[in-house]
Design an enzyme around this catalytic site. Structure first.
Site, mmCIF file in Angstrom:
data_model
loop_
_atom_site.group_PDB
_atom_site.id
_atom_site.type_symbol
_atom_site.label_atom_id
_atom_site.label_comp_id
_atom_site.label_asym_id
_atom_site.label_seq_id
_atom_site.Cartn_x
_atom_site.Cartn_y
_atom_site.Cartn_z
ATOM 1 N N ARG A 139 -19.357 -25.428 85.897
ATOM 2 C CA ARG A 139 -19.771 -25.942 84.583
ATOM 3 C C ARG A 139 -18.579 -26.541 83.829
ATOM 4 N NH1 ARG A 139 -24.655 -26.003 86.594
ATOM 5 N NH2 ARG A 139 -25.515 -23.931 86.963
ATOM 6 N N GLU A 264 -27.147 -12.984 89.462
ATOM 7 C CA GLU A 264 -27.088 -14.251 90.198
ATOM 8 C C GLU A 264 -26.303 -14.108 91.500
ATOM 9 O OE1 GLU A 264 -25.622 -17.038 87.226
ATOM 10 O OE2 GLU A 264 -27.632 -17.263 86.389
ATOM 11 N N ASP A 343 -29.380 -18.190 77.802
ATOM 12 C CA ASP A 343 -28.198 -18.758 78.451
ATOM 13 C C ASP A 343 -27.645 -19.955 77.687
ATOM 14 O OD1 ASP A 343 -26.222 -19.062 80.262
ATOM 15 O OD2 ASP A 343 -27.450 -19.896 81.858
ATOM 16 N N GLU A 371 -22.213 -26.759 78.812
ATOM 17 C CA GLU A 371 -23.193 -26.813 79.903
ATOM 18 C C GLU A 371 -24.549 -27.344 79.443
ATOM 19 O OE1 GLU A 371 -23.720 -23.067 81.879
ATOM 20 O OE2 GLU A 371 -25.341 -23.822 83.151
HETATM 21 C C1 GCV Z 1 -20.731 -18.545 86.039
HETATM 22 C C2 GCV Z 1 -25.371 -19.704 83.876
HETATM 23 C C3 GCV Z 1 -24.583 -20.817 84.502
HETATM 24 C C4 GCV Z 1 -23.789 -20.322 85.694
HETATM 25 C C5 GCV Z 1 -22.882 -19.172 85.225
HETATM 26 C C6 GCV Z 1 -23.767 -18.089 84.625
HETATM 27 C C7 GCV Z 1 -22.963 -16.930 84.072
HETATM 28 O O1 GCV Z 1 -26.388 -19.278 84.732
HETATM 29 O O2 GCV Z 1 -25.450 -21.853 84.858
HETATM 30 O O3 GCV Z 1 -23.022 -21.382 86.205
HETATM 31 O O4 GCV Z 1 -22.108 -18.668 86.274
HETATM 32 O O5 GCV Z 1 -24.525 -18.631 83.570
HETATM 33 O O6 GCV Z 1 -22.737 -16.927 82.876
HETATM 34 O O7 GCV Z 1 -22.571 -16.058 84.822
#
Ligand code: GCV
Length: 642
Positions: A139, A264, A343, A371
């Site tokens: 990002r 994730e 988010d 982002e």
């Molecule tokens: C670092 C969102 C972003 C991801 C990020 C995640 C997080 O999902 O799209 O790129 O990962 O947040 O904060 O862990």
């Protein structure tokens, strides 16, 4: 530094200090940094550092207790800064620099300045190796990493030091140097590659910035060859203790670990039937002998949900996971909570987790990297949003007072302007200044940044371009707090149904009759009830819910009348037309500044404005067409909707 933008510290900013006689008292590494700064300013402007006697400015270290506070006073024609810690002296010095001529005029009573929040940190989502999907900086919209190049720590750390200088000058005091998604190469920074982290830490230390590292929860298995990463396993705990000892041998002032676990695809304690408190406390125990801290992220949710299942609500997840663990976290474990429940959307309510865990230390995480707010191709100054978050009172006390730390995901890379879009530097600066003083007026911070960066001539124009840019961005993108509607994956540009039938839990539920997510307790997911009073009640009903969050909390018909007096559908049309018009007007103002801003900066912003306009029109047309087709309701003002 050759070819790299000075950002808010151009030479001219040091003119006032640089023309004066300065007396510096005290010794230590940060006093040396202050002396170097004053010497540099004097070499440029003809002043001098005097060993004793008559002076215009006194910078005095009175002890060495590690404090970041300083006092400032002006009396009898002399300006005096005192501090009982080197970092305090450095902050006091930059205070004088920011004041400019005002620091040497009139008189001011002795006043003590201290930061509200002890930790003001930037998290870099930088990978050492270029990731095949996410690139080097996840990002990231400002080029490659400042820290890592060609698969290793940069050999030349001059740029890192210049970065530390910028950060210190706006009050930031900690940096995490790698991505919270810890891939294979980056996992090794903890062990056999710690010397590279130490080199970066050495450069940042020159400006009082402490270094933190993101680590993989699976490190004992991946790096240590153990059969398990179970946080209650003695062998695992001993492994972390030993490794952490070696980290501190290399970096004595190391700040601690940042951990994204069970989120994730990142490994975590769930695999062993343990809680997040078990996981965090294991790392806290390893860090405790050295005074380190673990930042444990609360961004834990089901990213494989079935879009048909209307009972699962991603917004609920962090609260549901963590509130039952309140009181179980060690005192050097800090729960790092994103400011909103989803988010980093352009508009979200404040996370209900903030304020709901009085027995747990809290870090609030913001996202400077844009982002979801235009990816540093759009002007979007986030100061007003962050200020609203910090002033929000979940249960009487403002967020800024509930938090022990403020963190932002960095928006910086190796771009010559640091942030890709030169005006995005303001987000970095505003973050630092707000973290130091969360109740500061963000507009005053913006003015300060403009004055330092651009000088007086273009100031009014730059302000006009920036002050309303967040609300402008909100107007032409997803409406009324509903969020997302972005292109999946890279998250740039509109795609109304991009995530609608996906497993990510980010839905808007638009149909022919209405739009929005019912998160009420009475008929929806119950999310609204996660708030304390009065918010649980305010958000529960569409009658009391603030307009800007209506579709976050409620599914309403297109004809629902907002507090503004407009229907939801007309609001959508109007804001999308207005948002584009505002962006067009901002572009015109920027164009008019051509002779008042240096050519390269002007050209870079002008070029980004072309893309912003193209993209804003795309957003307007897709959103308006989509809702016109769904609802069949024409625009009351008869404008063309393609
Ligand atoms: C670092 C969102 C972003 C991801 C990020 C995640 C997080 O999902 O799209 O790129 O990962 O947040 O904060 O862990």
């Amino acid at each position: 530094m050759q070819g790299v933008d000075d950002a808010w510290l151009p030479d001219g900013v040091f003119r006032q200090v640089g023309t004066r006689r300065t007396l510096i008292r005290g010794a230590g590494p940060l006093v040396d940094t202050v002396r170097r700064e004053v010497d540099r300013a004097c070499a440029r402007f003809g002043g001098r550092v005097v060993p004793h006697g008559d002076s215009d400015l006194v910078l005095e270290l009175t002890g060495e207790d590690g404090s970041e506070a300083f006092t400032y006073e002006r009396r009898d024609g002399r300006t005096t800064v005192t501090a009982s810690g080197g970092a305090g002296l450095l902050h006091g010095f930059f205070h004088v620099v920011r004041l400019g001529a005002a620091a040497f005029e009139g008189s001011s009573e002795r006043r003590s300045h201290r930061s509200e929040l002890a930790l003001r940190m930037l998290d870099h989502w930088d990978n050492v190796a270029v990731h095949p999907v996410m690139g080097q900086v996840e990002r990231g919209y400002a080029g490659g990493s400042l820290f890592w190049e060609d698969g290793r720590a940069r050999g030349d750390l001059e740029r890192v030091m210049a970065y530390g200088r910028l950060l210190a000058s706006c009050g930031i005091n900690a940096v995490a140097v790698n991505n919270v998604n810890v891939h294979e190469t980056e996992a090794r920074l903890l062990t056999d590659r710690i010397a590279e982290v130490a080199a970066i830490a050495g450069a940042l230390r020159e400006y009082g910035i402490r270094t933190h590292l993101s680590v993989s929860f699976a490190a004992p298995v991946v790096l240590g060859g153990l059969a398990t990463a179970d946080p209650l396993d003695e062998g695992v705990r001993a492994w972390w203790a030993e490794v952490t000892g070696r980290v501190y041998a290399a970096i004595p002032d190391f700040g601690g670990y940042v951990v994204k676990a069970d989120s994730e695809e990142q490994p975590g304690p769930f695999a062993y039937g343990r809680t997040h408190a078990d996981g965090a406390n294991m790392l806290a125990a390893a860090l405790e002998p050295y005074g380190g801290t673990v930042h444990w992220r609360a961004f834990v949710y089901d990213h494989r949900q079935d879009w048909r299942d209307r009972t699962t609500d991603r917004a609920r997840a962090a609260y549901d996971h963590f509130v039952p663990l309140d009181g179980q976290f060690a005192s050097n474990a800090v729960l790092q909570v994103k400011h909103g429940p989803m988010d980093f959307q352009v508009r979200e309510p404040v996370s209900p987790l903030i304020g709901a865990m009085p027995g747990t230390r809290l870090a609030v995480e913001l996202q400077a990297t844009q982002e979801y707010t235009g990816q540093q191709r759009h002007v979007c100054w986030l100061g007003p949003m962050w200020s609203e978050v910090l002033r929000f009172r979940p249960d009487g006390t403002p967020v800024a007072e509930l938090a022990n730390a403020l963190v932002a995901v960095s928006n910086v890379g190796d771009d010559r302007f640091w942030t890709g879009h030169p005006l995005a530097q303001a987000n970095l600066y505003t973050f630092g200044r707000l973290a130091w003083q969360p109740d500061a007026d963000p507009l005053e911070i913006l003015d300060e940044w403009i004055r330092l960066t651009f000088g007086p001539e273009p100031a009014a124009g730059v302000r006009a371009v920036m002050e309303g840019s967040w609300r402008t961005y909100e107007k032409y993108t997803a409406p009324l707090g509903v969020g997302f509607m972005v292109q999946p994956g890279h998250h740039y540009g509109p795609s109304v149904d991009g995530y609608e039938y996906s497993p990510w839990g980010t839905y808007h539920f638009a149909d022919r009759d209405g739009v929005g997510v019912d998160r009420s307790a009475a008929t929806g997911t119950g999310y609204a009830a996660q708030y304390a009073k009065p918010w649980a009640e305010v958000y529960e009903s569409p009658e009391t819910c603030p307009d800007e969050l209506l579709l976050f909390f409620h599914h309403v018909p297109y004809g629902h009348v907002l507090h503004s007096g407009k229907t939801v559908i007309q609001h959508i049309y109007d804001t999308h037309f207005e948002g584009v018009e505002e962006a067009e007007a901002a572009r015109r103002v920027w164009a008019s500044l051509v002779d008042l801003v240096d050519a390269e900066r002007h050209a870079r912003v002008a070029e980004r404005f072309e893309e912003q306009l193209r993209s804003a029109r795309e957003w307007r047309d897709q959103i308006n067409s989509y809702f016109f087709r769904k609802s069949g309701v024409p625009d009351a003002r008869g404008r063309r909707i393609p």
